[in-house]
Design a protein around this motif. Sequence first.
Motif, PDB file in Angstrom:
ATOM      1  N   LEU A   1       0.865  -1.172   0.000  1.00 59.43           N
ATOM      2  CA  LEU A   1       0.000   0.000   0.000  1.00 59.43           C
ATOM      3  C   LEU A   1       0.907   1.227   0.000  1.00 59.43           C
ATOM      4  O   LEU A   1       1.964   1.232   0.645  1.00 59.43           O
ATOM      5  CB  LEU A   1      -0.899   0.031   1.240  1.00 59.43           C
ATOM      6  N   TYR A   2       0.478   2.255  -0.713  1.00 60.21           N
ATOM      7  CA  TYR A   2       1.267   3.482  -0.816  1.00 60.21           C
ATOM      8  C   TYR A   2       0.331   4.652  -0.539  1.00 60.21           C
ATOM      9  O   TYR A   2      -0.651   4.844  -1.250  1.00 60.21           O
ATOM     10  CB  TYR A   2       1.858   3.591  -2.217  1.00 60.21           C
ATOM     11  N   LEU A   3       0.607   5.383   0.520  1.00 62.12           N
ATOM     12  CA  LEU A   3      -0.244   6.487   0.923  1.00 62.12           C
ATOM     13  C   LEU A   3       0.565   7.770   1.003  1.00 62.12           C
ATOM     14  O   LEU A   3       1.798   7.740   1.125  1.00 62.12           O
ATOM     15  CB  LEU A   3      -0.885   6.217   2.286  1.00 62.12           C
TER      16      LEU A   3
ATOM     17  N   VAL B   1       1.223  19.512  -2.447  1.00 63.18           N
ATOM     18  CA  VAL B   1       2.461  18.733  -2.531  1.00 63.18           C
ATOM     19  C   VAL B   1       2.533  17.807  -1.317  1.00 63.18           C
ATOM     20  O   VAL B   1       2.411  18.277  -0.178  1.00 63.18           O
ATOM     21  CB  VAL B   1       3.701  19.643  -2.565  1.00 63.18           C
ATOM     22  N   PRO B   2       2.728  16.505  -1.492  1.00 62.66           N
ATOM     23  CA  PRO B   2       2.808  15.595  -0.344  1.00 62.66           C
ATOM     24  C   PRO B   2       3.946  15.976   0.608  1.00 62.66           C
ATOM     25  O   PRO B   2       5.070  16.208   0.176  1.00 62.66           O
ATOM     26  CB  PRO B   2       3.070  14.235  -0.990  1.00 62.66           C
ATOM     27  N   VAL B   3       3.625  16.017   1.899  1.00 66.85           N
ATOM     28  CA  VAL B   3       4.643  16.297   2.910  1.00 66.85           C
ATOM     29  C   VAL B   3       5.442  15.028   3.189  1.00 66.85           C
ATOM     30  O   VAL B   3       6.649  15.075   3.387  1.00 66.85           O
ATOM     31  CB  VAL B   3       3.984  16.810   4.207  1.00 66.85           C
ATOM     32  N   PHE B   4       4.767  13.898   3.187  1.00 70.32           N
ATOM     33  CA  PHE B   4       5.462  12.616   3.318  1.00 70.32           C
ATOM     34  C   PHE B   4       4.604  11.506   2.715  1.00 70.32           C
ATOM     35  O   PHE B   4       3.397  11.678   2.481  1.00 70.32           O
ATOM     36  CB  PHE B   4       5.819  12.297   4.773  1.00 70.32           C
ATOM     37  N   THR B   5       5.240  10.391   2.439  1.00 69.07           N
ATOM     38  CA  THR B   5       4.540   9.211   1.916  1.00 69.07           C
ATOM     39  C   THR B   5       4.837   8.017   2.809  1.00 69.07           C
ATOM     40  O   THR B   5       5.864   7.978   3.495  1.00 69.07           O
ATOM     41  CB  THR B   5       4.962   8.883   0.475  1.00 69.07           C
ATOM     42  N   ILE B   6       3.938   7.036   2.818  1.00 66.48           N
ATOM     43  CA  ILE B   6       4.090   5.815   3.605  1.00 66.48           C
ATOM     44  C   ILE B   6       3.879   4.626   2.680  1.00 66.48           C
ATOM     45  O   ILE B   6       2.911   4.590   1.919  1.00 66.48           O
ATOM     46  CB  ILE B   6       3.060   5.747   4.742  1.00 66.48           C
ATOM     47  N   GLU B   7       4.772   3.649   2.758  1.00 67.51           N
ATOM     48  CA  GLU B   7       4.647   2.462   1.920  1.00 67.51           C
ATOM     49  C   GLU B   7       4.939   1.217   2.756  1.00 67.51           C
ATOM     50  O   GLU B   7       5.914   1.181   3.512  1.00 67.51           O
ATOM     51  CB  GLU B   7       5.627   2.536   0.749  1.00 67.51           C
ATOM     52  N   SER B   8       4.085   0.220   2.642  1.00 70.34           N
ATOM     53  CA  SER B   8       4.335  -1.053   3.324  1.00 70.34           C
ATOM     54  C   SER B   8       5.433  -1.799   2.583  1.00 70.34           C
ATOM     55  O   SER B   8       5.551  -1.705   1.360  1.00 70.34           O
ATOM     56  CB  SER B   8       3.054  -1.887   3.370  1.00 70.34           C
TER      57      SER B   8
ATOM     58  N   ALA C   1       0.060  -0.109   6.645  1.00 69.09           N
ATOM     59  CA  ALA C   1       0.326   1.251   6.166  1.00 69.09           C
ATOM     60  C   ALA C   1      -0.885   2.153   6.367  1.00 69.09           C
ATOM     61  O   ALA C   1      -0.757   3.333   6.727  1.00 69.09           O
ATOM     62  CB  ALA C   1       0.729   1.219   4.698  1.00 69.09           C
ATOM     63  N   SER C   2      -2.062   1.614   6.105  1.00 64.34           N
ATOM     64  CA  SER C   2      -3.283   2.394   6.293  1.00 64.34           C
ATOM     65  C   SER C   2      -3.772   2.352   7.733  1.00 64.34           C
ATOM     66  O   SER C   2      -4.389   3.311   8.217  1.00 64.34           O
ATOM     67  CB  SER C   2      -4.379   1.855   5.363  1.00 64.34           C
ATOM     68  N   TYR C   3      -3.478   1.267   8.434  1.00 62.38           N
ATOM     69  CA  TYR C   3      -3.963   1.089   9.805  1.00 62.38           C
ATOM     70  C   TYR C   3      -3.428   2.170  10.736  1.00 62.38           C
ATOM     71  O   TYR C   3      -4.120   2.618  11.652  1.00 62.38           O
ATOM     72  CB  TYR C   3      -3.532  -0.289  10.310  1.00 62.38           C
ATOM     73  N   ILE C   4      -2.188   2.605  10.510  1.00 62.18           N
ATOM     74  CA  ILE C   4      -1.571   3.587  11.404  1.00 62.18           C
ATOM     75  C   ILE C   4      -1.903   5.030  11.007  1.00 62.18           C
ATOM     76  O   ILE C   4      -1.471   5.978  11.667  1.00 62.18           O
ATOM     77  CB  ILE C   4      -0.035   3.400  11.453  1.00 62.18           C
ATOM     78  N   GLU C   5      -2.684   5.196   9.940  1.00 62.46           N
ATOM     79  CA  GLU C   5      -3.002   6.531   9.437  1.00 62.46           C
ATOM     80  C   GLU C   5      -3.637   7.418  10.497  1.00 62.46           C
ATOM     81  O   GLU C   5      -3.301   8.599  10.635  1.00 62.46           O
ATOM     82  CB  GLU C   5      -3.944   6.411   8.237  1.00 62.46           C
ATOM     83  N   THR C   6      -4.582   6.879  11.261  1.00 61.21           N
ATOM     84  CA  THR C   6      -5.324   7.677  12.227  1.00 61.21           C
ATOM     85  C   THR C   6      -4.407   8.268  13.292  1.00 61.21           C
ATOM     86  O   THR C   6      -4.444   9.473  13.566  1.00 61.21           O
ATOM     87  CB  THR C   6      -6.404   6.813  12.900  1.00 61.21           C
TER      88      THR C   6
END
Length: 269
Positions: free
Chosen positions: A29-31, A123-130, A140-145
């Motif tokens: 997953l890429y957020l 502009v994305p400040v940061f990205t998260i990828e599993s 990756a999405s679970y820790i979003e909150t």
Amino acid sequence: MTFQVPFMLMTDGYKPGHPAQYPELTERLYLNFTARAGRDPLDTGVIAFGLQGTIMRYFIEYANDTFFYRDEEDVCEEYEAFLGEYFGPNSIGTDHVRALHRLGYLPLEIRAIPEGTHVPYGVPVFTIESTAGHGYAWIASYIETLLSSLVWHAMTSATTAFQYRTTLEYWANLTGTAPEFIDWQAHDFSFRGMTSPESAMLSGAAHLTAFTGTDAVPAIPYLKTYYGASGLIGGSVPATEHSVMCAGGVMDSVEAETETDGGMTDPAM
């Protein structure tokens, strides 16, 4: 033992069901975390701040203390019991939780713009990828909150401080005010008005990205611990306040009354 909400429960209530909802054999997953727009038409972006402290404090220390360093059976039983109470009968299970616990860390890659940077809206400040492949993509999405709740506040406070600083510098330049005085012109007394000591710490640290004056004391050890800050991070003065001044006035009044009444008045009254 101090009460702590387990790391796996630090999320939105709808997210526990997501691991089984993603397409089968999902590998990654890429957020992204992107500020869309501001309310002030003169704003052009946000100040990136808070990610490093959040990662170290919550996604390493907190995750270890309340999840990875605990017994696997205890963690899974606790999680399953909560889901049964929260959702009622369900088939979510704990297989994915067991797998993550055995992995021993959060398999995430986070790429970010350097903190302190002014980032334009959109502009994305940061990205998260599993990163661990099938069976772990959901994290990756679970820790979003949790991530959003902490970084959003810090970035908002840092951006607000930046706007204050910009305004003060503009007028200092027009009026001939000494530039070094600006460091102390927007003193932070916000601690008592925050929703929690944690909020005060994060917001206070963010304010110190633009100013030196602060009475939000917890922000200073926070910056020392998670950002390696040193030297004069923030400062104030041992000032008086209403309670001190009022106390002095009351004692003067009591002493005067005692003398007038021939010593018969009880100073404690």
